[in-house]
Write a protein that holds these residues in place. Structure first.
Motif, PDB file in Angstrom:
ATOM      1  N   PRO A  80       0.831  -1.215   0.000  1.00 54.97           N
ATOM      2  CA  PRO A  80       0.000   0.000   0.000  1.00 54.97           C
ATOM      3  C   PRO A  80       0.867   1.267   0.000  1.00 54.97           C
ATOM      4  O   PRO A  80       1.963   1.292   0.577  1.00 54.97           O
ATOM      5  CB  PRO A  80      -0.798  -0.107   1.303  1.00 54.97           C
ATOM      6  N   THR A  81       0.382   2.303  -0.651  1.00 56.73           N
ATOM      7  CA  THR A  81       1.142   3.547  -0.828  1.00 56.73           C
ATOM      8  C   THR A  81       1.582   4.152   0.496  1.00 56.73           C
ATOM      9  O   THR A  81       2.758   4.484   0.681  1.00 56.73           O
ATOM     10  CB  THR A  81       0.293   4.580  -1.612  1.00 56.73           C
TER      11      THR A  81
ATOM     12  N   CYS B 168       5.791   5.216   4.605  1.00 52.29           N
ATOM     13  CA  CYS B 168       6.247   5.088   6.001  1.00 52.29           C
ATOM     14  C   CYS B 168       7.537   4.282   6.079  1.00 52.29           C
ATOM     15  O   CYS B 168       8.459   4.633   6.824  1.00 52.29           O
ATOM     16  CB  CYS B 168       5.173   4.417   6.860  1.00 52.29           C
ATOM     17  N   LEU B 169       7.612   3.188   5.312  1.00 53.01           N
ATOM     18  CA  LEU B 169       8.822   2.367   5.329  1.00 53.01           C
ATOM     19  C   LEU B 169       9.994   3.080   4.653  1.00 53.01           C
ATOM     20  O   LEU B 169      11.152   2.856   5.028  1.00 53.01           O
ATOM     21  CB  LEU B 169       8.553   1.011   4.659  1.00 53.01           C
ATOM     22  N   GLN B 170       9.733   3.941   3.683  1.00 53.05           N
ATOM     23  CA  GLN B 170      10.794   4.745   3.069  1.00 53.05           C
ATOM     24  C   GLN B 170      11.372   5.705   4.103  1.00 53.05           C
ATOM     25  O   GLN B 170      12.581   5.904   4.175  1.00 53.05           O
ATOM     26  CB  GLN B 170      10.239   5.567   1.888  1.00 53.05           C
TER      27      GLN B 170
ATOM     28  N   LEU C  87      -0.439   0.347  11.658  1.00 53.75           N
ATOM     29  CA  LEU C  87      -0.620   1.301  10.561  1.00 53.75           C
ATOM     30  C   LEU C  87      -1.573   0.775   9.487  1.00 53.75           C
ATOM     31  O   LEU C  87      -2.439   1.498   8.997  1.00 53.75           O
ATOM     32  CB  LEU C  87       0.730   1.618   9.909  1.00 53.75           C
ATOM     33  N   ALA C  88      -1.377  -0.470   9.115  1.00 56.05           N
ATOM     34  CA  ALA C  88      -2.133  -1.015   7.991  1.00 56.05           C
ATOM     35  C   ALA C  88      -3.396  -1.752   8.428  1.00 56.05           C
ATOM     36  O   ALA C  88      -4.218  -2.114   7.587  1.00 56.05           O
ATOM     37  CB  ALA C  88      -1.242  -1.958   7.184  1.00 56.05           C
TER      38      ALA C  88
ATOM     39  N   ASP D  28       4.041  -2.306  -6.600  1.00 56.64           N
ATOM     40  CA  ASP D  28       2.748  -1.982  -7.200  1.00 56.64           C
ATOM     41  C   ASP D  28       1.819  -1.595  -6.060  1.00 56.64           C
ATOM     42  O   ASP D  28       1.624  -2.366  -5.116  1.00 56.64           O
ATOM     43  CB  ASP D  28       2.200  -3.197  -7.959  1.00 56.64           C
ATOM     44  N   HIS D  29       1.245  -0.405  -6.140  1.00 56.54           N
ATOM     45  CA  HIS D  29       0.386   0.082  -5.058  1.00 56.54           C
ATOM     46  C   HIS D  29      -1.077  -0.280  -5.290  1.00 56.54           C
ATOM     47  O   HIS D  29      -1.903  -0.043  -4.419  1.00 56.54           O
ATOM     48  CB  HIS D  29       0.524   1.601  -4.918  1.00 56.54           C
ATOM     49  N   ASN D  30      -1.393  -0.811  -6.436  1.00 60.74           N
ATOM     50  CA  ASN D  30      -2.782  -1.178  -6.733  1.00 60.74           C
ATOM     51  C   ASN D  30      -2.951  -2.682  -6.569  1.00 60.74           C
ATOM     52  O   ASN D  30      -2.309  -3.467  -7.245  1.00 60.74           O
ATOM     53  CB  ASN D  30      -3.151  -0.787  -8.160  1.00 60.74           C
ATOM     54  N   PHE D  31      -3.824  -3.040  -5.666  1.00 68.45           N
ATOM     55  CA  PHE D  31      -4.114  -4.453  -5.444  1.00 68.45           C
ATOM     56  C   PHE D  31      -5.155  -4.871  -6.461  1.00 68.45           C
ATOM     57  O   PHE D  31      -6.232  -4.282  -6.536  1.00 68.45           O
ATOM     58  CB  PHE D  31      -4.634  -4.659  -4.017  1.00 68.45           C
TER      59      PHE D  31
END
Length: 159
Positions: A8-9, A14-16, A29-30, A57-60
């Motif tokens: 997810p975006t 957050c991980l970046q 968070l998720a 890929d941010h689109n599931f």
């Protein structure tokens, strides 16, 4: 070969910003289970270590599975096919019946003989239970393994 990883975006961002987020923090968070959070963290670490192999890929892709299982109408089709044969010409052997059925319904062509024979048994039972007399009847073949048709001596024409 490039491998797609779903993340997810907001979680990616957050991980970046903080790659040392714990799995428990990712869960919060998720709002996902522990195993999903661990997979997200592991996938992010894989992505960071091999940028040329993985992409995020941010689109599931939520697959629409409502129509995946098509309704199997083979039993109904075989019943109607055999009933039409019993009214007109019949068949010499199970193999001839199977070939003529597959010519009319080619989408069932890839099934095994055993599967076809199971449907044929159900059709024979259906015909026996229907108590409707037909011009021809199905009988066990004398000189071959399988079935054939013969004139039905108890058939009385409605004419």
């Amino acid at each position: 070969m490039i491998v797609r990883i779903f993340l997810p975006t907001y979680l990616y961002e957050c991980l970046q910003h903080n790659p040392k987020l714990s799995i428990k923090e990712i869960m919060g968070l998720a709002d996902v289970a522990y195993s999903t959070a661990a997979r997200y963290k592991q996938n992010f670490e894989l992505y960071k270590s091999n940028l040329d192999v993985y992409y995020i890929d941010h689109n599931f892709n939520d697959a629409q599975i409502e129509n995946y299982r098509l309704i199997n109408k083979q039993q109904e089709l075989l019943n109607n096919f055999v009933l039409s044969l019993l009214k007109m010409e019949g068949f010499i052997s199970t193999e001839e019946l199977r070939e003529s059925y597959y010519k009319k319904h080619p989408n069932y062509q890839n099934q095994t003989k055993r599967t076809f024979n199971r449907y044929l048994k159900n059709t024979r039972d259906f015909i026996d239970q229907s108590k409707i007399q037909h011009q021809l009847r199905i009988k066990k073949s004398i000189n071959r393994i399988g079935f054939c048709t013969e004139v039905n001596p108890s058939f009385k024409s409605a004419d």
